[in-house]
Design an enzyme around this catalytic site. Structure first.
Site, PDB file in Angstrom:
ATOM      1  N   CYS A  69       0.800  -1.222   0.000  1.00 21.35           N
ATOM      2  CA  CYS A  69       0.000   0.000   0.000  1.00 21.35           C
ATOM      3  C   CYS A  69       0.834   1.274   0.000  1.00 21.35           C
ATOM      4  O   CYS A  69       0.268   2.371  -0.038  1.00 21.35           O
ATOM      5  CB  CYS A  69      -0.962  -0.010   1.181  1.00 21.35           C
ATOM      6  N   HIS A  93      -2.263   8.491   6.088  1.00 21.42           N
ATOM      7  CA  HIS A  93      -2.651   7.220   5.477  1.00 21.42           C
ATOM      8  C   HIS A  93      -4.119   6.963   5.801  1.00 21.42           C
ATOM      9  O   HIS A  93      -4.895   6.627   4.918  1.00 21.42           O
ATOM     10  CB  HIS A  93      -1.756   6.093   5.994  1.00 21.42           C
ATOM     11  N   GLU A 115      -0.307   5.990  13.356  1.00 24.51           N
ATOM     12  CA  GLU A 115       0.237   7.194  12.723  1.00 24.51           C
ATOM     13  C   GLU A 115      -0.009   8.450  13.548  1.00 24.51           C
ATOM     14  O   GLU A 115       0.767   9.407  13.451  1.00 24.51           O
ATOM     15  CB  GLU A 115      -0.245   7.353  11.289  1.00 24.51           C
ATOM     16  N   LYS A 135      -9.127   8.886   2.044  1.00 22.62           N
ATOM     17  CA  LYS A 135      -9.715   7.551   1.909  1.00 22.62           C
ATOM     18  C   LYS A 135     -11.146   7.531   2.424  1.00 22.62           C
ATOM     19  O   LYS A 135     -11.916   6.625   2.085  1.00 22.62           O
ATOM     20  CB  LYS A 135      -8.861   6.520   2.655  1.00 22.62           C
ATOM     21  N   HIS A 141      -9.725   2.920  -0.271  1.00 17.15           N
ATOM     22  CA  HIS A 141      -8.304   2.566  -0.244  1.00 17.15           C
ATOM     23  C   HIS A 141      -7.993   1.711  -1.471  1.00 17.15           C
ATOM     24  O   HIS A 141      -8.318   0.528  -1.523  1.00 17.15           O
ATOM     25  CB  HIS A 141      -8.003   1.793   1.040  1.00 17.15           C
ATOM     26  N   PHE A 196       1.052  -3.280   4.323  1.00 12.88           N
ATOM     27  CA  PHE A 196       1.306  -4.628   4.814  1.00 12.88           C
ATOM     28  C   PHE A 196       2.755  -5.001   4.499  1.00 12.88           C
ATOM     29  O   PHE A 196       3.285  -4.679   3.434  1.00 12.88           O
ATOM     30  CB  PHE A 196       0.376  -5.632   4.145  1.00 12.88           C
TER      31      PHE A 196
END
Length: 421
Positions: free
Chosen positions: A169, A309, A320, A341, A346, A405
């Protein structure tokens, strides 16, 4: 002499917005593009919502032959690339092709076409031994993600380095980061870069269902993506592509190009910890942010807006939040943060590049996009997460981050040209 990287053209195909004008309108309005999946019957799945692009290859200018040989992710990338080249005002025959490079990010490549071809070859999974006579003549292109880079290279007749960056990602941030490095080191003067993914398929939905990463809020698709909200319960899968023309500053200046923004710094780290888990202290993301600031020669206080993110999973949002505090100190509490997002889902490897376009538009238009659906704050996410409505504000420097990931953590800084000079 230091070589600087500037953005001179952008193209984007995102849920709810095709082209930078429509995409900006979506960001400014706080409109969400999440809905019940329409590409297939989602009823067997735990999560049945997604953010789909309203994309017709023929309407977008692809020929029937192009549409047939390209996977949907490749189609999105090529159309976005054509938009970016047109906005940059670049004529490929006026460039030295050996000084033109391509860098494209993708997390899952041609997932859509590979799943479709498997179903055909196996008679919907009935046969273990398949008849290759039923295979598409373009099946090889679906197997090798490098085919996407080849198609994009033809858009601008690039004969320099051409690469696929696949780091989950963070692919969309890392592909542009690699392009930035090619310009800084002197390998290329122009790079057509960005990312694409079209993962809204049964196999991808099933994979995320298995680890319960996506939201089961199927009865309210419009408000299903809720980064930083106390009631968030997973991300919404999306799709899309964004491509940018990056140029060395003097190259762009000599041809009189309009410069949208400058890329000042980029860094990436890995936590070497867990495939999907994140440590709560956010140390690796904080280190990526600190390294990007160092490359840019900036202090954390220079950051006017953080594009988070913000996937909408509890561990990511807390991770984060901790990273911003660790990297920026007290300034983190004074800096607006948001996650787009919440509006467009996403799109895995593509989202980092789509977010870079959003950051550049924020700089150009004095706009901080909102986090849609943020109505009930999580006390553990206690920064200035901009809720519901966009904020009119001069933005000179933006920090954009990504988390993927495998433990990947990436950060990029973009600025208004001349900021900090």
């Amino acid at each position: 002499m230091d070589r600087r990287t500037v953005i001179t053209g952008m193209g984007v195909l995102a849920p709810g917005g095709t082209g930078t004008k429509d995409f900006l309108e979506l960001l400014a309005s706080g409109r969400t593009a999440t809905r019940r999946i329409s590409f297939f019957d989602p009823s067997p799945f735990r999560s049945q919502v997604a953010a789909e692009c309203d994309f017709d290859p023929a309407v977008a200018g692809l020929t029937h032959r192009e549409a047939r040989r390209m996977d949907r992710a490749t189609q999105l990338a090529v159309v976005a690339a054509r938009q970016a080249v047109a906005e940059a005002g670049i004529e490929p025959d006026e460039l030295d092709p050996h000084r033109v490079a391509v860098s494209v990010g993708t997390a899952v490549g041609a997932t859509t076409s590979l799943e479709r071809e498997y179903l055909v070859l196996s008679d919907s999974g009935r046969d273990w031994l398949v008849d290759p006579g039923y295979a598409s003549p373009h099946l090889f292109d679906y197997f090798v993600p490098s085919a996407i880079a080849s198609e994009v290279a033809w858009v601008i007749d690039a004969e320099g380095p051409a690469a696929i960056v696949s780091s989950g990602c963070t692919s969309g941030l890392d592909s542009v980061g690699y392009a930035h490095q090619l310009i800084r080191e002197g390998t290329a003067d122009v790079v057509l870069t960005g990312a694409t993914d079209a993962p809204i398929s049964p196999i991808a939905v099933a994979c995320f269902d298995a680890i319960k990463a996506t939201t089961p809020r199927n009865d309210d698709a419009e408000h299903a993506s809720r980064p930083f909200d106390l009631t968030r319960n997973g991300f919404v899968l999306g799709e899309g592509a964004a491509m940018l023309v990056l140029e060395e500053y003097e190259h762009a200046r000599r041809r009189g190009a309009h410069i949208i923004a400058e890329i000042n710094g980029y860094a990436t780290r890995c936590n070497a910890y867990h495939m999907t888990g994140l440590k709560p202290d956010g140390r690796e993301m904080a280190e990526a942010i600190t390294a990007a600031l160092a490359e840019a020669g900036m202090d954390g206080d220079a950051v006017d807006y953080i594009n988070a993110h913000g996937s909408g999973t509890k561990q990511n949002d807390r991770h984060e939040t901790a990273a911003f505090k660790r990297a920026l100190g007290d300034h983190a509490y004074q800096t607006p943060v948001s996650s787009i997002k919440s509006m467009i889902g996403h799109s895995l490897g593509a989202i980092g590049s789509i977010e870079i376009v959003a950051c550049a538009l924020a700089i150009e238009n004095g706009l901080v996009p909102p986090t849609a659906n943020l109505r009930e704050r999580d006390p553990e996410c206690d920064l200035d997460y901009v809720p519901i409505h966009a904020r009119d504000q001069r933005v000179d420097t933006v920090l954009s981050v990504g988390s993927g990931f495998g433990g990947f953590q990436s950060a990029m800084l973009l600025s208004r040209l001349g900021n900090g000079d």
